[in-house]
Design a protein around this motif. Structure first.
Motif, PDB file in Angstrom:
ATOM      1  N   SER A 298       0.834  -1.207   0.000  1.00 45.03           N
ATOM      2  CA  SER A 298       0.000   0.000   0.000  1.00 45.03           C
ATOM      3  C   SER A 298       0.868   1.257   0.000  1.00 45.03           C
ATOM      4  CB  SER A 298      -0.891  -0.024   1.242  1.00 45.03           C
ATOM      5  OG  SER A 298      -1.203   1.269   1.636  1.00 45.03           O
ATOM      6  N   THR A 299       0.371   2.325  -0.613  1.00 47.06           N
ATOM      7  CA  THR A 299       1.150   3.574  -0.624  1.00 47.06           C
ATOM      8  C   THR A 299       0.777   4.464   0.566  1.00 47.06           C
ATOM      9  OG1 THR A 299      -0.533   4.459  -2.101  1.00 47.06           O
ATOM     10  CG2 THR A 299       1.532   3.708  -3.119  1.00 47.06           C
ATOM     11  N   SER A 300      -0.168   4.021   1.391  1.00 43.90           N
ATOM     12  CA  SER A 300      -0.639   4.877   2.481  1.00 43.90           C
ATOM     13  C   SER A 300       0.377   4.982   3.625  1.00 43.90           C
ATOM     14  CB  SER A 300      -1.983   4.366   3.012  1.00 43.90           C
ATOM     15  OG  SER A 300      -1.789   3.083   3.556  1.00 43.90           O
ATOM     16  N   MET A 301       1.266   3.997   3.755  1.00 46.43           N
ATOM     17  CA  MET A 301       2.286   4.074   4.812  1.00 46.43           C
ATOM     18  C   MET A 301       3.670   3.902   4.175  1.00 46.43           C
ATOM     19  SD  MET A 301       0.530   2.312   8.089  1.00 46.43           S
ATOM     20  CE  MET A 301       1.635   3.283   9.084  1.00 46.43           C
ATOM     21  N   PRO A 302       4.222   4.992   3.617  1.00 43.32           N
ATOM     22  CA  PRO A 302       5.468   4.891   2.846  1.00 43.32           C
ATOM     23  C   PRO A 302       6.657   4.363   3.648  1.00 43.32           C
ATOM     24  CG  PRO A 302       4.691   7.196   2.992  1.00 43.32           C
ATOM     25  CD  PRO A 302       3.644   6.333   3.611  1.00 43.32           C
ATOM     26  N   ALA A 303       6.668   4.603   4.972  1.00 42.55           N
ATOM     27  CA  ALA A 303       7.801   4.085   5.761  1.00 42.55           C
ATOM     28  C   ALA A 303       7.836   2.555   5.672  1.00 42.55           C
ATOM     29  CB  ALA A 303       7.679   4.520   7.216  1.00 42.55           C
ATOM     30  N   ILE A 304       6.642   1.943   5.618  1.00 40.65           N
ATOM     31  CA  ILE A 304       6.584   0.471   5.546  1.00 40.65           C
ATOM     32  C   ILE A 304       6.736  -0.002   4.100  1.00 40.65           C
ATOM     33  CG2 ILE A 304       5.144  -1.564   5.991  1.00 40.65           C
ATOM     34  CD1 ILE A 304       3.813   0.028   8.289  1.00 40.65           C
ATOM     35  N   SER A 305       6.015   0.642   3.180  1.00 43.76           N
ATOM     36  CA  SER A 305       6.052   0.165   1.788  1.00 43.76           C
ATOM     37  C   SER A 305       7.371   0.519   1.099  1.00 43.76           C
ATOM     38  CB  SER A 305       4.866   0.712   0.994  1.00 43.76           C
ATOM     39  OG  SER A 305       4.853   2.116   1.048  1.00 43.76           O
ATOM     40  N   GLY A 306       8.160   1.420   1.718  1.00 46.04           N
ATOM     41  CA  GLY A 306       9.464   1.767   1.134  1.00 46.04           C
ATOM     42  C   GLY A 306      10.510   0.678   1.336  1.00 46.04           C
ATOM     43  N   VAL A 307      10.149  -0.330   2.103  1.00 47.74           N
ATOM     44  CA  VAL A 307      11.072  -1.442   2.375  1.00 47.74           C
ATOM     45  C   VAL A 307      10.498  -2.692   1.722  1.00 47.74           C
ATOM     46  CG1 VAL A 307      12.054  -2.871   4.230  1.00 47.74           C
ATOM     47  CG2 VAL A 307      11.671  -0.426   4.619  1.00 47.74           C
ATOM     48  N   SER A 308      11.381  -3.564   1.219  1.00 49.48           N
ATOM     49  CA  SER A 308      10.896  -4.826   0.650  1.00 49.48           C
ATOM     50  C   SER A 308      10.959  -5.891   1.757  1.00 49.48           C
ATOM     51  CB  SER A 308      11.797  -5.164  -0.539  1.00 49.48           C
ATOM     52  OG  SER A 308      11.500  -6.428  -0.999  1.00 49.48           O
ATOM     53  N   TRP A 309       9.827  -6.545   2.047  1.00 45.26           N
ATOM     54  CA  TRP A 309       9.740  -7.491   3.168  1.00 45.26           C
ATOM     55  C   TRP A 309       9.622  -8.924   2.658  1.00 45.26           C
ATOM     56  CZ3 TRP A 309      10.291  -5.152   7.824  1.00 45.26           C
ATOM     57  CH2 TRP A 309       9.982  -3.783   7.912  1.00 45.26           C
ATOM     58  N   ARG A 310      10.361  -9.825   3.294  1.00 48.58           N
ATOM     59  CA  ARG A 310      10.149 -11.272   3.067  1.00 48.58           C
ATOM     60  C   ARG A 310       9.417 -11.770   4.310  1.00 48.58           C
ATOM     61  NH1 ARG A 310      14.045 -16.006   3.160  1.00 48.58           N
ATOM     62  NH2 ARG A 310      15.553 -14.561   4.028  1.00 48.58           N
ATOM     63  N   VAL A 311       8.193 -12.241   4.111  1.00 48.60           N
ATOM     64  CA  VAL A 311       7.366 -12.604   5.268  1.00 48.60           C
ATOM     65  C   VAL A 311       7.314 -14.128   5.393  1.00 48.60           C
ATOM     66  CG1 VAL A 311       5.143 -12.232   6.411  1.00 48.60           C
ATOM     67  CG2 VAL A 311       6.002 -10.532   4.787  1.00 48.60           C
ATOM     68  N   LEU A 312       7.696 -14.638   6.565  1.00 47.89           N
ATOM     69  CA  LEU A 312       7.764 -16.097   6.773  1.00 47.89           C
ATOM     70  C   LEU A 312       6.969 -16.499   8.003  1.00 47.89           C
ATOM     71  CD1 LEU A 312      11.621 -16.636   6.311  1.00 47.89           C
ATOM     72  CD2 LEU A 312       9.830 -16.973   4.598  1.00 47.89           C
ATOM     73  N   ARG A 313       6.039 -17.425   7.810  1.00 51.35           N
ATOM     74  CA  ARG A 313       5.378 -18.020   8.975  1.00 51.35           C
ATOM     75  C   ARG A 313       6.255 -19.175   9.439  1.00 51.35           C
ATOM     76  NH1 ARG A 313      -0.308 -21.056   8.548  1.00 51.35           N
ATOM     77  NH2 ARG A 313       0.432 -22.702   9.904  1.00 51.35           N
ATOM     78  N   LEU A 314       6.747 -19.098  10.673  1.00 50.46           N
ATOM     79  CA  LEU A 314       7.708 -20.082  11.173  1.00 50.46           C
ATOM     80  C   LEU A 314       7.090 -20.923  12.280  1.00 50.46           C
ATOM     81  CD1 LEU A 314      10.719 -17.586  11.396  1.00 50.46           C
ATOM     82  CD2 LEU A 314      10.319 -19.268   9.587  1.00 50.46           C
ATOM     83  N   GLN A 315       7.921 -21.761  12.887  1.00 52.94           N
ATOM     84  CA  GLN A 315       7.546 -22.493  14.099  1.00 52.94           C
ATOM     85  C   GLN A 315       8.627 -22.230  15.138  1.00 52.94           C
ATOM     86  OE1 GLN A 315       7.513 -26.470  12.543  1.00 52.94           O
ATOM     87  NE2 GLN A 315       5.306 -26.416  12.231  1.00 52.94           N
ATOM     88  N   VAL A 316       8.279 -22.450  16.407  1.00 51.99           N
ATOM     89  CA  VAL A 316       9.331 -22.411  17.425  1.00 51.99           C
ATOM     90  C   VAL A 316      10.078 -23.743  17.322  1.00 51.99           C
ATOM     91  CG1 VAL A 316       9.884 -22.186  19.875  1.00 51.99           C
ATOM     92  CG2 VAL A 316       7.872 -20.995  18.942  1.00 51.99           C
ATOM     93  N   ASP A 317      11.407 -23.685  17.171  1.00 52.54           N
ATOM     94  CA  ASP A 317      12.215 -24.915  17.189  1.00 52.54           C
ATOM     95  C   ASP A 317      12.356 -25.335  18.653  1.00 52.54           C
ATOM     96  OD1 ASP A 317      14.677 -26.655  15.924  1.00 52.54           O
ATOM     97  OD2 ASP A 317      15.124 -25.895  17.933  1.00 52.54           O
ATOM     98  N   LEU A 318      12.036 -26.592  18.941  1.00 52.58           N
ATOM     99  CA  LEU A 318      12.011 -27.016  20.348  1.00 52.58           C
ATOM    100  C   LEU A 318      13.267 -27.762  20.776  1.00 52.58           C
ATOM    101  CD1 LEU A 318       8.287 -28.214  20.571  1.00 52.58           C
ATOM    102  CD2 LEU A 318       9.246 -26.003  21.248  1.00 52.58           C
TER     103      LEU A 318
END
Ligand SMILES: Nc1ncnc2c1ncn2[C@@H]1O[C@H](COP(=O)(O)OP(=O)(O)OP(=O)(O)O)[C@@H](O)[C@H]1O
Ligand SMILES: N[C@@H](CCO)C(=O)O
Length: 329
Positions: A298-318
């Motif tokens: 989204s262009t509504s929050m440039p501080a966030i959209s100005g960065v490229s994010w790799r989003v990962l759903r992880l698990q806690v390693d036990l």
């Protein structure tokens, strides 16, 4: 495996031909209010294999993160760390083949240096004679000394959530199993921030009121993480480091603020700039992944959209780091 040989009257050498392989998880330190003491292991793994060569050469087979920039000589963090282990145990190094498959991004707050140090210590320790091998408490002590603080190295060694501290006798850590519903979601920006720089941004002292508030949140966080994840948002509030470092990672600071405003337990992972959010269950985890991708586009929050994010759903390693030794054929 050939027997241990003596290079001098005092120093032994590791058995030539043997290979030690270590699989080590990445970690997220601080978890909001647990500066330099709390951390959890996540399901992203580096793999390090060390083979003791008959020749004095140092050979490197590196892949993944850091392949272009890491040194290929005795100044490599893994070799430096192994040299120190062997020095302390009365061994000297000959040649080595260092094979590393690096998945953890460097300088992003996922504990890459701590995991490399832990893997190197465990590999070096596994390659000495059984009578000289040290236990996990020794590994924790040395790894914390090298990293400077125990919050990443402890969960890398033991897995799950680690609560670590230091006293005159050295570093120690307690392992806490998280509630099964806790799911870490990492948003990894495409920019690096060296831990050294982020530590340089912290003040020498903080107001007593902030220290008091932070203590309460850290205590609450342990309850939220282990028993009552509905309290994760309140439990991950920090007063000691994130605001002081925000200037070095404005996109991450904005993303943490936005996610927290929307009710999610987001914080800066380690020294940043990765944003970690602890979801309470799969549904919230999926919502967080979707929301971060949406904010990034989204262009509504440039501080966030100005960065490229790799989003990962992880698990806690036990389980933490695992080492195997294969004798020479
Ligand atoms: N697998 C590795 N092999 C060799 N050196 C490494 C490895 N991983 C990290 N390093 C070294 O550690 C540096 C990154 O350490 P730094 O403490 O800045 O970040 P981090 O450990 O990724 O983040 P944080 O401590 O905040 O979680 C790299 O630039 C590199 O020099
Ligand atoms: N506790 C450390 C973690 C990063 O190594 C920090 O925030 O500086």
């Amino acid at each position: 495996m050939t027997g241990l040989t003596m290079t001098s009257p005092l120093l032994k050498t590791p058995a030539t031909g043997a290979t030690a392989t270590v699989r080590v998880p990445g970690t997220s330190a601080n978890l909001g209010p647990g500066f330099d003491s709390l951390g959890l292991a996540v399901s992203l793994y580096d793999t390090l294999s060390i083979t003791v060569l008959e020749t004095p050469a140092l050979e490197f087979e590196l892949s993944g993160e850091g392949v272009e920039s890491l040194p290929r000589d005795a100044s490599h963090l893994v070799v430096k760390t192994m040299d120190l282990v062997w020095e302390r145990l009365g061994y000297s190094r000959g040649g080595l083949r260092v094979s590393a498959s690096n998945v953890l991004p460097h300088g992003r707050g996922l504990g890459s240096s701590a995991s490399a140090i832990v893997a190197a210590i465990m590999a070096a320790n596994a390659l000495v004679a059984p009578a000289d091998q040290q236990d996990d408490a020794w590994v924790l002590q040395l790894a914390s000394e090298l990293e400077g603080h125990p919050d990443n190295v402890a969960p890398a060694i033991f897995g799950a959530v680690a609560v670590s501290w230091q006293e005159a006798a050295g570093f120690a850590s307690a392992k806490v199993m998280p509630h099964a519903g806790v799911i870490p979601v990492a948003a990894i920006p495409d920019v690096e921030l060296k831990t050294e720089r982020a530590r340089g941004m912290l003040p020498a002292t903080v107001p007593h009121a902030d220290a008091a508030a932070n203590s309460g949140r850290a205590a609450l966080l342990m309850h939220a993480l282990s028993a009552e994840p509905t309290l994760l948002l309140a439990g991950t509030r920090d007063y000691l480091h994130q605001d002081y470092r925000a200037e070095a990672m404005p996109g991450s600071a904005a993303l943490v603020a936005q996610l927290r405003q929307e009710g999610h337990a987001a914080f800066i992972s380690g020294a940043g700039p990765t944003v970690m959010t602890l979801a309470n269950g799969v549904e919230e985890a999926e919502l967080i992944v979707h929301r971060i991708n949406e904010l990034g586009a989204s262009t509504s929050m440039p501080a966030i959209s100005g960065v490229s994010w790799r989003v990962l759903r992880l698990q806690v390693d036990l389980e933490g780091a695992k080492v195997e030794v294969h004798p020479s054929l």
